[in-house]
Write an enzyme that holds these catalytic residues in place. Structure first.
Site, PDB file in Angstrom:
ATOM      1  N   GLU A  89       0.839  -1.202   0.000  1.00 48.06           N
ATOM      2  CA  GLU A  89       0.000   0.000   0.000  1.00 48.06           C
ATOM      3  C   GLU A  89       0.878   1.257   0.000  1.00 48.06           C
ATOM      4  O   GLU A  89       0.486   2.297  -0.512  1.00 48.06           O
ATOM      5  CB  GLU A  89      -0.962   0.007   1.199  1.00 48.06           C
ATOM      6  N   HIS A 135       6.214 -26.750   3.097  1.00 44.23           N
ATOM      7  CA  HIS A 135       5.354 -27.835   2.610  1.00 44.23           C
ATOM      8  C   HIS A 135       4.300 -27.313   1.651  1.00 44.23           C
ATOM      9  O   HIS A 135       3.324 -28.009   1.374  1.00 44.23           O
ATOM     10  CB  HIS A 135       4.688 -28.532   3.801  1.00 44.23           C
ATOM     11  N   LYS A 189     -13.824   1.673  -3.929  1.00 46.29           N
ATOM     12  CA  LYS A 189     -14.825   2.004  -2.900  1.00 46.29           C
ATOM     13  C   LYS A 189     -15.978   2.787  -3.518  1.00 46.29           C
ATOM     14  O   LYS A 189     -17.145   2.520  -3.250  1.00 46.29           O
ATOM     15  CB  LYS A 189     -14.181   2.850  -1.788  1.00 46.29           C
TER      16      LYS A 189
END
Ligand code: F6P
Length: 543
Positions: free
Chosen positions: A354, A385, A503
């Protein structure tokens, strides 16, 4: 030397260095000595990075040509270096010790910070002493932090990391973190909570983030239904708002007495040091929170004052600049070898991407070089893994950060101490194999699919112990590294305009969810899904 010349020299050096393998560099018996740097409880080991003394020198010249000294001073002085929002980025002022006046626009902000800490301390004490009581008169025993991004990730990461150090008084309070917009975390948590003993902490710098307000509204409804008490009483006894926008919190219904404040000059992803760290203070007690601040402050001082040749944030930043801009490495894995740091990768994803996920420079021009790489991570042994296959034998160059504590489990049983030694061995094994490839053991007779190229660079950060002070220093190290990189890239790390359009679009779309949409309102893909939703739900999305 000007920036272009410094950049060109590094490009020329990279032509040779790209052909050099770490197995050659690691033959030098002095390598660890020359490329590891200690600052208090942190050791930064850059010996498995593909750098030489002369590369480092050229990188330091690049930093000088970008006026890094000027920018560091501007950061600490409180200049409005977040120029697109015309404000300073003064997270460093949050960790400055008491009694060190700092004037910003004729206001002593050190006094303001200390006052906010004192207020926070009062609330923490009330909770620890079981004096904060819910609607039935019973003491609060559960705190639910509702927030997202910087109002969630930092406090959650630190609370989890330092849980084992919780003082006795803090143990009476269980802490949960809720962030998901869809309510899935909250709806399952609420089934296990006692409404009479739960305090919701609504953490939001802007107090206008849709995700947070939606979760807060659900919490308020739940309390109302469970208690049948007047809303005002519930808000007073069961909610605290933490914000830089008190007016919005008041409009939501929170009286001033139920608010903790911080300031516009604290960026959301840099805010865990402010009252946003309330959950941390509840978990650790104020002395623990102060120790976290102190660790960060010591790193601030180191960053601000020490010579770049042994300045940890500067060296870490420049080494990665070398990887990204000159060795063409555009992926970065964060690998803590410590389950307590499980949330560190998510925290750094926000801090780094960000802040520096930008492609327009401070002058508004498109950058001509790469900036922040794709960054992700996982607890190291678990990742072994899962995605280490790609690190070892994939087609991508990836740089890695290994983070581990030297000491753990003093006073615990031998089997836990053995687990810690096992973890340390795995951390070192992976760093070694990533660097050397199958030269680490003699694998020269192995078949093609059993061979390891190596030459994947990594940094290793060794903490003496995972204490509040060491964690504070570690986080500040990353914050300042991000800042140094932004200076080299000439971008503003303190805004985040890239998250705004989505947004706005969601607000525009919301009235059309579950309703017929007129063709031509949006694009065909969006309209197609809106139509499908409408047909599937008949306008009612509840199942
Ligand atoms: O949408 C991004 C963002 O603004 C982050 O920068 C911030 O940390 C997060 O949302 C939460 O914002 P707030 O604390 O204002 O709710």
């Amino acid at each position: 030397m000007d920036k272009q010349t410094a950049w060109t020299l590094l490009q020329q050096a990279a032509e040779t260095e790209k052909k050099r393998h770490l197995k050659e560099l690691l033959q030098d018996p002095q390598r660890f000595h020359d490329f590891s740097f200690r600052q208090d409880e942190l050791l930064l080991d850059l010996s498995r990075q593909r750098i030489t003394a002369s590369t480092l020198n050229a990188l330091l010249q690049l930093a000088e040509s970008c006026q890094l000294r000027h920018w560091i001073d501007a950061l600490f002085k409180g200049d409005a270096i977040n120029h697109t929002e015309q404000r300073p980025a003064l997270h460093t002022a949050l960790r400055q010790p008491k009694g060190t006046p700092f004037t910003l626009q004729d206001q002593d902000i050190n006094a303001d910070v200390q006052q906010a800490l004192e207020r926070m301390e009062q609330l923490v004490e009330q909770l620890h002493q079981q004096q904060w009581r819910g609607f039935s008169g019973e003491p609060i025993n559960t705190l639910v932090n509702i927030g997202v991004g910087g109002s969630d990730l930092g406090p959650m990461m630190v609370c989890h990391a330092l849980e084992e150090l919780q003082p006795q008084a803090g143990r009476a309070i269980k802490i949960h973190f809720i962030s998901s917009m869809d309510g899935s975390q909250l709806s399952s948590l609420l089934q296990h909570l006692d409404p009479a003993r739960t305090l919701f902490v609504v953490s939001s710098k802007s107090f206008s983030t849709a995700d947070t307000l939606a979760n807060a509204a659900t919490a308020r409804d739940w309390l109302q239904q469970a208690s049948d008490m007047p809303e005002q009483l519930l808000l007073k006894r069961h909610f605290i708002g933490i914000t830089a926008n008190p007016q919005k919190a008041r409009e939501w219904g929170l009286p001033d007495a139920n608010q903790l404040h911080f300031w516009d000059w604290v960026g959301g992803r840099y805010s865990l040091w402010s009252t946003i760290g309330f959950a941390i203070a509840v978990r650790l007690g104020m002395p623990g929170f102060q120790a976290l601040l102190d660790g960060a402050w010591r790193m601030d001082e180191h960053f601000r004052t020490s010579d770049w040749s042994h300045n940890l944030p500067v060296l870490l930043a420049l080494t990665e600049i070398w990887n990204i801009n000159f060795l063409d490495i555009h992926a970065h894995a964060i690998l803590p070898y410590d389950g307590r740091l499980a949330h560190l990768p998510a925290y750094l994803e926000q801090l780094e991407m960000e802040s520096n996920g930008k492609s327009v420079d401070r002058e508004g021009l498109s950058v001509t070089h790469h900036t922040c790489p794709v960054l992700w991570g996982e607890i190291g042994p678990n990742a072994q893994h899962a995605f280490y296959q790609l690190l070892h034998q994939g087609s991508e160059s990836v740089m890695c950060d290994f983070i581990v504590a030297a000491k753990r489990y003093g006073g615990a049983g031998e089997s836990l101490q053995a687990q810690h030694r096992l973890t340390l061995a795995n951390c070192l094994a992976q760093a070694r194999v990533l660097a050397l490839g199958d030269n680490a053991l003699d694998q020269s007779q192995a078949s093609a699919w059993q061979r390891y190229q190596g030459n994947q660079p990594s940094s290793l950060i060794l903490l003496d112990e995972l204490t509040p002070g060491a964690l504070g220093a570690l986080i500040a190290l990353y914050e300042h590294k991000v800042f140094v990189q932004s200076v080299i890239w000439n971008i503003n790390p303190f805004d985040q305009w890239g998250v705004e359009l989505g947004k706005q679009m969601a607000n525009t779309l919301l009235p059309h969810v579950g309703a017929p949409v007129k063709p031509g309102t949006f694009d065909s893909a969006t309209e197609g899904v809106l139509d499908a939703l409408n047909q599937l739900t008949g306008g009612n999305t509840a199942s």
